[in-house]
Motif scaffolding. Structure first.
Motif, short mmCIF file in Angstrom:
data_model
loop_
_atom_site.label_atom_id
_atom_site.label_comp_id
_atom_site.label_asym_id
_atom_site.label_seq_id
_atom_site.Cartn_x
_atom_site.Cartn_y
_atom_site.Cartn_z
N SER A 36 0.84 -1.20 0.00
CA SER A 36 0.00 0.00 0.00
C SER A 36 0.88 1.25 0.00
N ASP A 37 0.51 2.19 -0.86
CA ASP A 37 1.23 3.46 -1.04
C ASP A 37 2.66 3.28 -1.55
N ALA A 38 3.00 2.12 -2.07
CA ALA A 38 4.35 1.88 -2.61
C ALA A 38 4.45 2.44 -4.03
N ASN A 39 5.68 2.72 -4.44
CA ASN A 39 5.94 3.21 -5.79
C ASN A 39 6.56 2.07 -6.60
N THR B 164 6.42 2.24 -10.09
CA THR B 164 6.45 2.81 -11.43
C THR B 164 7.54 2.13 -12.26
N HIS B 165 7.17 1.71 -13.47
CA HIS B 165 8.10 1.06 -14.41
C HIS B 165 8.68 -0.26 -13.87
N ALA B 166 8.10 -0.83 -12.82
CA ALA B 166 8.63 -2.08 -12.27
C ALA B 166 8.39 -3.24 -13.25
N ASP B 167 9.32 -4.17 -13.29
CA ASP B 167 9.19 -5.39 -14.09
C ASP B 167 8.60 -6.47 -13.19
N LEU B 168 7.30 -6.71 -13.35
CA LEU B 168 6.59 -7.70 -12.54
C LEU B 168 6.04 -8.82 -13.41
N ARG B 169 6.71 -9.09 -14.53
CA ARG B 169 6.27 -10.18 -15.41
C ARG B 169 6.25 -11.50 -14.65
N HIS B 170 5.14 -12.22 -14.80
CA HIS B 170 4.97 -13.54 -14.18
C HIS B 170 5.07 -13.52 -12.65
N ALA B 171 4.97 -12.37 -12.03
CA ALA B 171 5.02 -12.29 -10.56
C ALA B 171 3.69 -12.77 -9.98
N ASN B 172 3.77 -13.37 -8.81
CA ASN B 172 2.56 -13.81 -8.12
C ASN B 172 2.22 -12.78 -7.04
N LEU B 173 1.22 -11.97 -7.34
CA LEU B 173 0.75 -10.92 -6.43
C LEU B 173 -0.64 -11.26 -5.90
N SER B 174 -0.96 -12.54 -5.88
CA SER B 174 -2.30 -12.93 -5.43
C SER B 174 -2.49 -12.51 -3.97
N ARG B 175 -3.66 -11.94 -3.71
CA ARG B 175 -4.07 -11.44 -2.39
C ARG B 175 -3.15 -10.36 -1.85
N ALA B 176 -2.34 -9.74 -2.71
CA ALA B 176 -1.47 -8.64 -2.26
C ALA B 176 -2.30 -7.38 -2.03
N ASN B 177 -1.86 -6.55 -1.10
CA ASN B 177 -2.49 -5.26 -0.85
C ASN B 177 -1.72 -4.20 -1.63
N THR C 289 2.77 -8.31 -17.30
CA THR C 289 2.34 -9.36 -18.22
C THR C 289 2.39 -10.71 -17.52
N HIS C 290 1.29 -11.43 -17.65
CA HIS C 290 1.13 -12.77 -17.07
C HIS C 290 1.31 -12.80 -15.55
N ALA C 291 1.12 -11.67 -14.89
CA ALA C 291 1.18 -11.62 -13.43
C ALA C 291 -0.13 -12.14 -12.84
N ASP C 292 -0.05 -12.72 -11.67
CA ASP C 292 -1.23 -13.19 -10.95
C ASP C 292 -1.62 -12.13 -9.94
N LEU C 293 -2.70 -11.42 -10.22
CA LEU C 293 -3.23 -10.39 -9.34
C LEU C 293 -4.58 -10.82 -8.77
N SER C 294 -4.84 -12.11 -8.78
CA SER C 294 -6.13 -12.60 -8.29
C SER C 294 -6.30 -12.25 -6.82
N GLU C 295 -7.48 -11.76 -6.50
CA GLU C 295 -7.86 -11.36 -5.15
C GLU C 295 -6.99 -10.24 -4.58
N ALA C 296 -6.24 -9.54 -5.43
CA ALA C 296 -5.42 -8.41 -4.95
C ALA C 296 -6.31 -7.21 -4.68
N ASN C 297 -5.89 -6.37 -3.75
CA ASN C 297 -6.59 -5.12 -3.44
C ASN C 297 -5.95 -4.02 -4.27
N LEU C 298 -6.68 -3.54 -5.28
CA LEU C 298 -6.20 -2.48 -6.15
C LEU C 298 -6.93 -1.16 -5.92
N SER C 299 -7.57 -1.02 -4.78
CA SER C 299 -8.32 0.20 -4.46
C SER C 299 -7.39 1.40 -4.45
N GLY C 300 -7.71 2.39 -5.26
CA GLY C 300 -6.91 3.61 -5.32
C GLY C 300 -5.58 3.46 -6.04
#
Length: 115
Positions: free
Chosen positions: A36-39, A41-54, A66-77
């Motif tokens: 939360s509130d992290a920067n 910008t321009h990060a390479d998160l290809r194929h990263a597993n961000l499931s349930r990340a805040n 690309t091909h990142a797992d953002l399932s159940e992630a909190n993307l509010s704001g």
């Protein structure tokens, strides 16, 4: 200096307000990580597993997800402007009226989009 954390295991890490601008996090395990509130910008998160990340209020503009797992992630704001979400999984990800998605790149393989 750019962080090189390709395939790192940062599961459940507390990274609120962290600066990962231009960071290399391809293939990283970031399950339930708190960005939360992290920067990112321009990060390479290809194929990263961000499931349930805040990722609330995080800046992911121009990030490569690309091909990142953002399932159940909190993307509010979160700021996803110009992020590449080709092939990403956004299934059951949460968002709100403050989540920014201008010029987001998606592909037919992108799952769970709400726009």
């Amino acid at each position: 200096m750019r962080a090189h954390l390709t395939r790192a295991n940062l599961t459940e890490a507390h990274l609120t307000y962290a600066n990962f601008t231009h960071a290399h996090l391809a293939g990283a395990h970031l399950i339930r990580a708190r960005f939360s509130d992290a920067n990112l910008t321009h990060a390479d998160l290809r194929h990263a597993n961000l499931s349930r990340a805040n990722l609330s209020d995080a800046n992911l503009s121009r990030a490569n997800l690309t091909h990142a797992d953002l399932s159940e992630a909190n993307l509010s704001g979160a700021n996803l402007n110009e992020a590449d979400l080709s092939g990403a999984d956004l299934s059951d990800a949460t968002h709100d009226e403050h989540t920014r998605i201008d010029s987001v790149i998606v592909s037919p393989e992108t799952r769970g989009t709400w726009w």
